[in-house]
Scaffold this active site. Sequence first.
Site, short mmCIF file in Angstrom:
data_model
loop_
_atom_site.label_atom_id
_atom_site.label_comp_id
_atom_site.label_asym_id
_atom_site.label_seq_id
_atom_site.Cartn_x
_atom_site.Cartn_y
_atom_site.Cartn_z
N LEU A 390 41.21 40.62 38.43
CA LEU A 390 42.29 40.82 37.47
C LEU A 390 41.79 41.55 36.22
O LEU A 390 42.44 41.52 35.19
CB LEU A 390 42.90 39.47 37.05
CG LEU A 390 43.68 38.71 38.13
CD1 LEU A 390 44.26 37.43 37.54
CD2 LEU A 390 44.79 39.57 38.73
N CYS A 400 34.98 51.81 50.12
CA CYS A 400 35.74 50.88 50.96
C CYS A 400 37.23 50.86 50.66
O CYS A 400 38.05 51.10 51.55
CB CYS A 400 35.18 49.47 50.81
SG CYS A 400 33.46 49.31 51.28
#
EC number: 1.1.1.22
Length: 665
Positions: A390, A400
């Site tokens: 967050l 990735c």
Amino acid sequence: MDANHTQHCCCSRREGPQSPLLTPSPGPLTRSLPSTQSLASALSPGASTPGSWTAHPWSPESANTSPPSTRSGSPELKVRFQTEKVEIAPRVDVAEVLPTVTKSVKSICFVGAGFVGGPTAAVIAYHNPDITVNVVDLNEQRIAAWNSSQLPIHEDGLLKVVRTARDGTVDTTVKIPGLPRSFKLDARSPNLVFSTKVNEAIEVADVIFICVNTPTKTYGLGAGSMADISMVESASRTVAQHAKKGAIIVEKSTVPCGTARVIQDIFKYYRPNDEFEILSNPEFLAEGTAVENLMHPDRILIGSARTLAGMKAAESLKNVYAAWVPQERIITVNTFSSELSKLVANTMLAQRISSMNAVSAMCEEIGLGSDVDDVSLALGQDSRIGPKFLQAGVGFGGSCFEKDILNLSYLARELHLDVVADYWLGILKINEYQRERYAHRVVKELNGSLRGKKISVLGFAFKDGTNDTRNSIAVHIIKSLAEEMPLEIGIFDPGCAANEIMEEIEKIGLTKAQLERVKICSNWRESVKQASAVCILTQWKQFRGAQLGRSTKKPVKTPSQPLTKTFVNGKLTEMAILELEAMVARDLNITDEDPLHRLKPEATAEGFEIFGLAASMLEEISQEPVNWAEAASLMQEPRWVFDGRNVVDPIELQSLGFKVRGIGK
């Protein structure tokens, strides 16, 4: 750390133009069956030996691009299940049907010594001293690095794990404070081997992990979204020809749904009379914390055919991990669910980051003291949400997240789920928007022009704790800044080699005049000297300042979960020894990573120099925290700090004469 991956895991780096994320979504692509295409290519003449790998980036002639990445690709199509009769076995409780004794694993082979293959093999060997683990790769330079003290991958704690398993340990006597007598820890023999002897290692292995790269296609059907699994096919052909009968084959690379069936087709062609079980065992590693992720995983996911043979193979692999992972954290599912879970996991993590970056844009425009860090703190206290991923910033990079999102979106598009595909692509649109906002802010605050001004860039790796430069946010920011023709862009990263940084920059399409303005610096002072602004693009702790960023040895971490075993065959397990190390280090106030003095003497890396400095001296220089008071005296007005990772204290820097702009402030 998804870093899948070899040339990981583990690689060819992504080249060519990026997928256009801000253009209207294309219509559904023509469907094709990847397993059919794969079988056709598997039967291609002259493509059945390790020599066929020379066409791929992890061949002996290729540049060393470790650590490689986790990437994804072409989907297994739903139409196949509509046209074929596929019998799905009901879910069965493994404990009820498996015999008490499963296949004994004495030898394991990892094909691919990248970011996934290398660390995973090292940790498995570390916790299973009675299993011989061979790691093979065609890149001789990479293998030489794994056999030295200068590993090709920068990960905290990895060198100790490698040295323990690769070199073995010595006898040592341990005296525990408070106990009346000492006791002896016997030496352990080496059981981890890195080599280029591909066929020989495959031939003796009971379990074979395929950890090669699956780069995104840059040509033809699905270019920019679909994965190229040709290296998986190539490695599978070699394994099929040399594996002993009954060996368990494990796909470790991040792959599209249906790849296990592709591998099965290849084995059926080359070994029609032998039975092989193909398992899916995706990695969930975060680069920078890969060793911690392997030592204390949230879960180990094993996918297999829901047949008795498939579940027996899964149980054999489960027993390997059970040497240190609690049984309840080892999950067994069907193969396709396992393959899909990896793509969805990375996509949902990226989704959280993009959500907070969207909030950060709102905070900056709302004003009135809005702070995205305050919002993140409030959200993280909600047990339904949690605090991880967050943190707002200049955006996510690496090999990735973007690849897996593109692959998942491609799969949805192929299944005519265009709304779903657009939903996933929205994550990437926010990510691109965030880095564009940052670059525009830099130019705007410097009066709309960078002419005659030097810009310092602190951080190039896509995240701290790793030397991975692939698809770094920094390279996109640098491209935008270079187009403004500044006097100089001075780049410093404490974890990346200069040649790797320049290799990535040369791929982004700068003109000769623009490229001449880019300079790689050996320390932060050189980077900030005479600079008008500093851009912090990687959250290295050294960039926080002398007080917050001072490099210190991390204390030995005690496992966060109960030990599953303390003794095996009358010997202490490595997890038990880790607890013993933590106890001794704590009681004797030792910061040495080897408090029990078990490791054999480390060979020195003679002649290893970067920027003309010995490796040890370079390490000391690169880990030095930034002295912002000194930086202020070295820089020119207006002394801007554009903190793309919210790592510095803006009030402290403002008191030193800096102007500071963070994310979401």
